[in-house]
Design a protein around this motif. Structure first.
Motif, PDB file in Angstrom:
ATOM      1  N   THR A 130      -3.299   8.105   2.343  1.00  0.00           N
ATOM      2  CA  THR A 130      -3.267   7.059   3.362  1.00  0.00           C
ATOM      3  C   THR A 130      -3.046   7.613   4.762  1.00  0.00           C
ATOM      4  O   THR A 130      -3.496   7.002   5.743  1.00  0.00           O
ATOM      5  CB  THR A 130      -2.170   6.035   3.002  1.00  0.00           C
ATOM      6  OG1 THR A 130      -2.488   5.458   1.729  1.00  0.00           O
ATOM      7  CG2 THR A 130      -2.058   4.924   4.031  1.00  0.00           C
ATOM      8  N   VAL A 169       0.862  -1.179   0.000  1.00  0.00           N
ATOM      9  CA  VAL A 169       0.000   0.000   0.000  1.00  0.00           C
ATOM     10  C   VAL A 169       0.893   1.222   0.000  1.00  0.00           C
ATOM     11  O   VAL A 169       1.896   1.265   0.727  1.00  0.00           O
ATOM     12  CB  VAL A 169      -0.922   0.024   1.242  1.00  0.00           C
ATOM     13  CG1 VAL A 169      -1.759   1.305   1.267  1.00  0.00           C
ATOM     14  CG2 VAL A 169      -1.812  -1.210   1.285  1.00  0.00           C
ATOM     15  N   SER A 205      -4.981   5.449  -0.464  1.00  0.00           N
ATOM     16  CA  SER A 205      -5.684   4.260   0.010  1.00  0.00           C
ATOM     17  C   SER A 205      -7.036   4.087  -0.661  1.00  0.00           C
ATOM     18  O   SER A 205      -7.687   3.053  -0.481  1.00  0.00           O
ATOM     19  CB  SER A 205      -5.880   4.331   1.526  1.00  0.00           C
ATOM     20  OG  SER A 205      -6.606   5.497   1.874  1.00  0.00           O
ATOM     21  N   VAL A 226      -7.682  -0.539   3.121  1.00  0.00           N
ATOM     22  CA  VAL A 226      -7.657   0.275   1.902  1.00  0.00           C
ATOM     23  C   VAL A 226      -8.672  -0.275   0.909  1.00  0.00           C
ATOM     24  O   VAL A 226      -9.134  -1.408   1.033  1.00  0.00           O
ATOM     25  CB  VAL A 226      -6.251   0.280   1.244  1.00  0.00           C
ATOM     26  CG1 VAL A 226      -5.205   0.838   2.198  1.00  0.00           C
ATOM     27  CG2 VAL A 226      -5.850  -1.117   0.779  1.00  0.00           C
TER      28      VAL A 226
END
Length: 334
Positions: free
Chosen positions: A112, A85, A89, A126
């Motif tokens: 994120t 990630v 997100s 996410v």
């Protein structure tokens, strides 16, 4: 319930807390964090340098872990798979930018670590489109920095350079050392620009053909008209006029380092040689997956230092001191 390192206000140390996610969203993916890179952007959000931070904050946006749960409408990922990630997100998946494949330019893209719980935690959630399957040949423990820093320098290289081009990388740090590796693997003739002559040998070890000091204006001027592409990864003031002067006709200075001061550009330095100045953030999901596949094929990885996540405040202090060589990765030890 999960555990997370949380910062309550700007420039404060992080503290370990327990919290709850609530129900899993229909298109969400939950990931148990194994490793999370520490990026200079985390420091910028910690200190509210950009004026967009939201507290309390859980930072960390270079995540590597395993999928532990998927929502009923999530696609492309399964429980047990190892994923990464990065800076974003989620995105709205229906705007013009998302429908064009430029999800990272979505006006509703969810960072994120801004208004969202990041990866300095036992788990992160996410949208499925922003959970990236990691190629099996990657070193998973060191892959985190590629999810943000890696794609940030890879994307303009793919977009604006050819393997036959001469490329200059300005700043040999967390971003720049990966840019040198990517450009060399891409086939370019690579010049490293750095203020630290102590990094010359390392830059050549990463694949640079030559190294030049950004403090040596005379050396920079001798390179006049040389480069097809310059990628600037720094966040400090430089002799921009001299650097733009190193561009060949149709050359481009591309900025990915968050310089807070304006970059002065003389119009005639662009007009007469048809040069350009541009910038970009991270990359789209397709670009990130492409970057990961390229790195896997060419055995490219960042140079890292590892800390247990329980020493997160020490790791932040080391990065802020400028001593990190070159990316710090925190290993989950909850």
């Amino acid at each position: 319930m999960y555990k997370a390192w949380t910062v309550k206000a700007a420039k404060q140390p992080m503290v370990l807390e327990t919290a709850s996610f609530g129900p899993l969203g229909a298109e969400d993916v939950e990931v148990a964090v194994d490793h999370c890179g520490l990026c200079h952007s985390d420091i910028s959000i910690l200190n509210n340098d950009w004026g967009i931070s939201q507290y309390p904050a859980i930072l960390g946006h270079e995540v590597v872990g395993r999928v532990t749960a998927v929502g009923p409408n999530a696609k492309g990922v399964q429980v047990g798979q190892r994923v990464g990630v990065g800076w974003f997100s989620a995105s709205d998946m229906h705007c013009r930018q998302c429908m064009s494949g430029n999800h990272h330019l979505c006006p509703q893209a969810q960072a994120t670590i801004i208004g969202h719980r990041g990866g300095f935690a036992s788990h992160i959630r996410v949208h499925w489109a922003w959970a990236f399957l990691l190629p099996a040949k990657l070193n998973f423990a060191d892959a985190g920095p590629m999810l943000c820093g890696g794609v940030t320098v890879f994307a303009p290289l793919v977009r604006y350079a050819k393997p036959t081009d001469r490329v200059g990388i300005i700043g040999i740090g967390g971003l720049g050392h990966m840019a040198v590796k990517f450009a060399a693997a891409y086939g370019c003739d690579v010049t490293a620009f750095t203020a630290s002559e102590s990094k010359f040998a390392e830059a050549k070890g990463f694949g640079a053909n030559q190294a030049v000091s950004t403090k040596d204006s005379a050396a920079i001027k001798r390179l006049g008209g040389s480069f097809d592409l310059l990628i600037s990864t720094v966040n400090v003031k430089l002799d921009w006029d001299a650097l733009i002067g190193t561009l060949a006709p149709n050359g481009r200075l591309h900025v990915v380092g968050a310089v807070l001061e304006p970059i002065p550009v003389a119009a005639f330095s662009l007009i007469l040689q048809q040069r350009s100045v541009s910038g970009s953030p991270t990359g789209s999901p397709v670009m990130i997956q492409t970057m990961l596949d390229f790195a896997s094929r060419h055995k490219i990885a960042p140079q890292t230092e590892h800390y247990p996540m329980s020493k997160i405040n020490e790791a932040f202090a080391r990065l802020e001191s400028g001593k990190a060589r070159y990316r710090i990765v925190l290993d989950a030890d909850f």
